[in-house]
Design an enzyme around this catalytic site. Structure first.
Site, PDB file in Angstrom:
ATOM      1  CB  CYS A  40      -1.067   0.032   1.207  1.00  0.00           C
ATOM      2  SG  CYS A  40      -1.920  -1.355   1.152  1.00  0.00           S
TER       3      CYS A  40
ATOM      4  NE  ARG B 264       4.648   1.769   0.024  1.00  0.00           N
ATOM      5  CZ  ARG B 264       5.740   1.379   0.601  1.00  0.00           C
ATOM      6  NH1 ARG B 264       6.790   1.621   0.206  1.00  0.00           N
ATOM      7  NH2 ARG B 264       5.608   0.958   1.835  1.00  0.00           N
TER       8      ARG B 264
ATOM      9  CD1 TRP C 229      -0.206  -6.687  -3.212  1.00  0.00           C
ATOM     10  CD2 TRP C 229      -0.399  -7.001  -0.905  1.00  0.00           C
ATOM     11  NE1 TRP C 229       0.160  -7.670  -2.915  1.00  0.00           N
ATOM     12  CE2 TRP C 229      -0.028  -7.999  -1.538  1.00  0.00           C
ATOM     13  CE3 TRP C 229      -0.420  -7.046   0.455  1.00  0.00           C
ATOM     14  CZ2 TRP C 229       0.017  -9.437  -1.127  1.00  0.00           C
ATOM     15  CZ3 TRP C 229      -0.343  -8.448   1.050  1.00  0.00           C
ATOM     16  CH2 TRP C 229       0.100  -9.431   0.188  1.00  0.00           C
TER      17      TRP C 229
ATOM     18  CG  ASN D  50       1.429   0.445   4.345  1.00  0.00           C
ATOM     19  OD1 ASN D  50       1.245  -0.870   4.041  1.00  0.00           O
ATOM     20  ND2 ASN D  50       2.804   0.701   4.345  1.00  0.00           N
ATOM     21  N   GLY D  51      -0.514  -1.668   6.273  1.00  0.00           N
ATOM     22  CA  GLY D  51      -0.142  -2.435   7.520  1.00  0.00           C
ATOM     23  C   GLY D  51      -1.493  -3.280   7.820  1.00  0.00           C
TER      24      GLY D  51
ATOM     25  CD  GLU E 145      17.001 -12.783  -8.229  1.00  0.00           C
ATOM     26  OE1 GLU E 145      16.551 -13.282  -7.232  1.00  0.00           O
ATOM     27  OE2 GLU E 145      16.488 -11.745  -8.481  1.00  0.00           O
TER      28      GLU E 145
ATOM     29  CE  LYS F 274      13.657 -10.559 -10.292  1.00  0.00           C
ATOM     30  NZ  LYS F 274      14.491 -10.920  -9.090  1.00  0.00           N
TER      31      LYS F 274
ATOM     32  CD  GLU G  23       9.540 -11.257  -9.136  1.00  0.00           C
ATOM     33  OE1 GLU G  23       8.799 -10.938  -8.208  1.00  0.00           O
ATOM     34  OE2 GLU G  23      10.764 -11.137  -9.107  1.00  0.00           O
TER      35      GLU G  23
ATOM     36  CG  HIS H  94      20.349 -36.491  -4.744  1.00  0.00           C
ATOM     37  ND1 HIS H  94      20.903 -37.860  -4.532  1.00  0.00           N
ATOM     38  CD2 HIS H  94      21.294 -35.745  -5.182  1.00  0.00           C
ATOM     39  CE1 HIS H  94      22.039 -37.792  -4.365  1.00  0.00           C
ATOM     40  NE2 HIS H  94      22.595 -36.508  -4.991  1.00  0.00           N
TER      41      HIS H  94
ATOM     42  CE  LYS I  66      11.390  -2.776  -5.939  1.00  0.00           C
ATOM     43  NZ  LYS I  66      11.962  -3.978  -6.598  1.00  0.00           N
TER      44      LYS I  66
HETATM   45  O1  M6R Z   1      12.694  -4.840  -0.021  1.00  0.00           O
HETATM   46  P1  M6R Z   1      13.463  -6.231   0.105  1.00  0.00           P
HETATM   47  O2  M6R Z   1      14.650  -6.339  -0.561  1.00  0.00           O
HETATM   48  O3  M6R Z   1      13.187  -6.469   1.614  1.00  0.00           O
HETATM   49  O4  M6R Z   1      12.311  -7.062  -0.595  1.00  0.00           O
HETATM   50  C1  M6R Z   1      12.392  -8.758  -0.285  1.00  0.00           C
HETATM   51  C2  M6R Z   1      11.822  -9.245  -1.191  1.00  0.00           C
HETATM   52  O5  M6R Z   1      10.377  -8.966  -1.289  1.00  0.00           O
HETATM   53  C3  M6R Z   1      12.139  -9.033  -2.988  1.00  0.00           C
HETATM   54  O6  M6R Z   1      13.306  -9.065  -3.118  1.00  0.00           O
HETATM   55  C4  M6R Z   1      11.278  -9.781  -3.956  1.00  0.00           C
HETATM   56  O7  M6R Z   1      11.488 -11.125  -3.840  1.00  0.00           O
HETATM   57  C5  M6R Z   1      11.242  -9.231  -5.211  1.00  0.00           C
HETATM   58  N1  M6R Z   1       9.811  -9.122  -5.736  1.00  0.00           N
HETATM   59  C6  M6R Z   1      11.889 -10.426  -6.294  1.00  0.00           C
HETATM   60  O8  M6R Z   1      12.167  -9.638  -7.499  1.00  0.00           O
END
Ligand code: M6R
Length: 615
Positions: free
Chosen positions: A2, A27, A75, A101-102, A484, A488, A491, A507, A610
């Site tokens: 949010c 956000r 969000w 927010n929260g 990673e 990517k 998501e 395994h 984010k």
């Molecule tokens: O703001 P942060 O680095 O703490 O966020 C951690 C994760 O939420 C963030 O890296 C998330 O996995 C990304 N969207 C991945 O691209």
């Protein structure tokens, strides 16, 4: 999670709020809404979906001119992402508007109390209770909105940033925070409140940091901060270092593509001022010198991409410092019984600096006696403030939900910390450091070279866009890169994607391999890591024998790989521990293009936000 913005001043509040929300849409983008004070009334507009939907509503309305208002991009946590649950929420008399927010954890109990008192709630949100609680407090004519906010906050549990306006105070905005971010922007005859500075950097770089459990009241000419008991406190001023232009797309179609292209500069900026005369100098860690020297355990806590940066750094830390290093999901850490040994140095990594899982893990580690160093990208974020020291990654604002430049700069910052510890412990000589500094300084140019191959990778992604599932394998630091790459792809392209240590395939996961399954392999250097290279060639063979299709990310002078891979993407040959910096970039581009080819919104993937400020 949010985005919140409040504005009071001389400009059109509607314009400032919408511009601010545009910068904070990363956000959350389940709904958006604004409330304005106009002619001693509140007017509210809100709409499910992205900010565009709200803008269309506003375009068809006769919106009154107002210089004071609040805006929200959501969000969803409590209640579906529909118009009714969109913020702002109002009290029954439509005299108070609130955004949040929260999560208010005791909202069910408060809701029951309000319902018993005859209040009819309109939404399914936890937020709405606050509007009604404020209204109830304001029935006491001795109280104003600020005093009411303090009383209400004292009744809430959980995490919240709350921002309220009332019809009775056309120039006043009241904000409060606990465990969620809120900053004040100081303008000339105008002031701002926002979840982060990107909402107001186009207007001012002067800002105030708010502490935990504080209430702030802003008018166009004044700012006052108190604690929840009403005691005045002096907020800490800071100057925003981000450039307003850095939060724009700058000619790219997508924020993510721009942020991928930003990476050489992000790395240079992260090194800037930290290398002097071929030596590494981290003044930020000066006060922790004795803790670094006596560190016997390193504990890295983070989530998502930041966790992957930590997994990669673990290899470097153990090689350079000889200190056992563990990397843990921040979200799991405090819910088991972690042993925090004496002389533990905890490193928390967070781009936003607001990730609730990471913040809670940090607090737990600190309470257990660990010294905490944060690696953050966002100035004055809660994680930065609560750590014993912070090393900022100077990646600039990262707007796309998928993390790219933050990841590379996190690795760089972690490597600086690891090398500093190794030096303090006497494991690194001046000449070794000078050699390492040369390698670090060459990184931006190496990343530039990788960026030259972006179009080839995009073409490859389009060619493979019909795939339904992709496995990623790597060894050593390549394992973190594999994770990673898979994250990517998940998501952004909403595909089944999993990363494994290459040796683990046999395994179990190898059962997934069938004809034409795509396996992306992060190939170690044949010269620097000959044994690992041989092993991964064997792993590739095992997969190919079962019909798998291999896309290899290999160093430029690896000619052996050509025989074993169906597709090869070349990256510059770096020091083995630095290799992830180059190898991950094609995977960022690949995921971005796969998502585009499948018609997805790359910058704002579904269900994500984010900054994840709930646990
Ligand atoms: O703001 P942060 O680095 O703490 O966020 C951690 C994760 O939420 C963030 O890296 C998330 O996995 C990304 N969207 C991945 O691209």
């Amino acid at each position: 999670m949010c985005g919140i913005v409040g504005y009071t001043g001389k400009q059109s509040a509607q314009d400032v709020l919408l511009a601010g929300l545009k910068h904070m849409e990363y956000r959350g983008y389940d709904s958006a809404g604004i409330a304005l004070v106009a002619n001693d009334e509140l007017v509210t507009y809100k709409k499910a979906g992205k900010l565009n939907n709200l803008q269309q509503v506003l375009a068809n309305e006769n919106v009154p001119l107002s210089n004071c208002g609040i805006g929200h991009t959501r969000w969803a946590t409590h209640g579906a992402p529909n118009d009714l649950n969109a913020h702002p929420h109002l009290d029954e008399a439509n005299k108070i508007a609130i955004i949040h927010n929260g999560i208010i954890e005791n909202f069910a109990q408060l809701r029951t109390e309000l319902t018993a008192n005859g209040v009819k709630l309109q939404s399914e949100t936890d937020t709405e209770v606050v509007a009604h609680l404020l209204a109830a407090e304001l029935k006491n004519s001795e109280l104003d909105l600020v005093a009411a906010m303090r009383l209400v906050c004292r009744r809430l549990s959980g995490a919240f940033t709350l921002v309220a306006i009332s019809a009775a105070n056309p120039n006043l905005i009241v904000g409060a925070r606990r465990n969620s971010p809120l900053v004040v922007g100081l303008g000339d005859g105008e002031n701002f409140l926002a979840s982060d500075v990107s909402a107001f950097i186009a207007y001012t770089k002067n800002a105030l940091e708010l502490g935990q459990d504080q209430v702030v009241e802003i008018t166009r000419d004044s700012v006052k901060v108190t604690d929840f008991s009403g005691n005045e406190v002096a907020p800490k001023p800071f100057t925003v270092t981000w450039d307003a232009a850095a939060a724009e797309k700058g000619g790219f179609e997508l924020f993510m593509l721009k942020e991928i292209a930003d990476q050489p500069k992000a790395i240079s900026d992260t090194l800037l001022g930290r290398i002097n005369d071929s030596q590494i100098q981290l003044t930020e860690l000066a006060e922790l010198k004795s803790a670094l020297i006596s560190a016997e355990h390193i504990l890295i806590l983070a989530c998502g991409t930041a966790l992957h940066a930590g997994l990669i750094a673990k290899y470097a830390f153990e090689t350079w410092t000889q200190i056992p290093t563990s990397v843990e999901f921040a979200s799991e850490f405090r819910y088991r019984d972690p042993v925090i040994a004496a002389n533990t140095l905890c490193i928390v990594i967070s781009q936003s600096g607001e990730t609730m899982d990471t913040l809670m893990a940090l607090r737990h580690a600190k309470a257990g006696g660990a010294k905490v160093v944060a690696v953050c990208n966002t100035q004055v974020a809660t994680i930065a403030r609560e750590s014993d020291a912070v090393l900022y990654t100077h990646a600039g604002p990262e707007i796309a939900v998928a993390s790219t430049k933050a990841f590379l700069t996190q690795i760089v910052a972690l490597y600086l910390i690891g090398w500093q510890i190794a030096t303090l412990k006497g494991h690194k000589s001046g000449s070794e450091t000078a050699q390492f500094v040369t390698e670090l300084s060459a990184l931006p140019a190496a990343v530039d070279l990788v960026l030259d191959t972006v179009e080839d990778v995009r073409n490859l992604a389009r060619e493979l866009a019909e795939k339904q599932s992709v496995l990623f394998i790597g060894r050593g630091v390549g394992y973190g890169v594999a994770l990673e790459g898979a994250l990517k792809l998940k998501e952004l392209a909403y595909m089944h994607a999993e990363g494994f240590p290459a040796g683990e395939l046999k395994h179990g996961p190898i059962a997934l391999v069938e004809d034409q399954l795509l396996i992306i392999v992060i190939v170690p250097s044949p010269t620097q890591q000959q044994i690992l290279h041989e092993k991964i060639i064997s792993n590739i063979q095992e997969v190919r024998a079962r019909g798998g299709l291999i896309l290899a990310i290999a160093v430029e002078d690896d000619h052996i790989i050509d025989e074993f891979a169906n597709f090869v993407v070349r990256v510059p040959h770096l020091n083995a521990l630095l290799q992830p910096i180059a190898s991950v970039i094609p995977l960022q581009v690949f995921a971005c293009e796969m998502a585009t080819a499948r018609g997805h919104d790359v910058d704002q993937p579904r269900n994500l936000a984010k900054s994840v400020t709930v646990e």
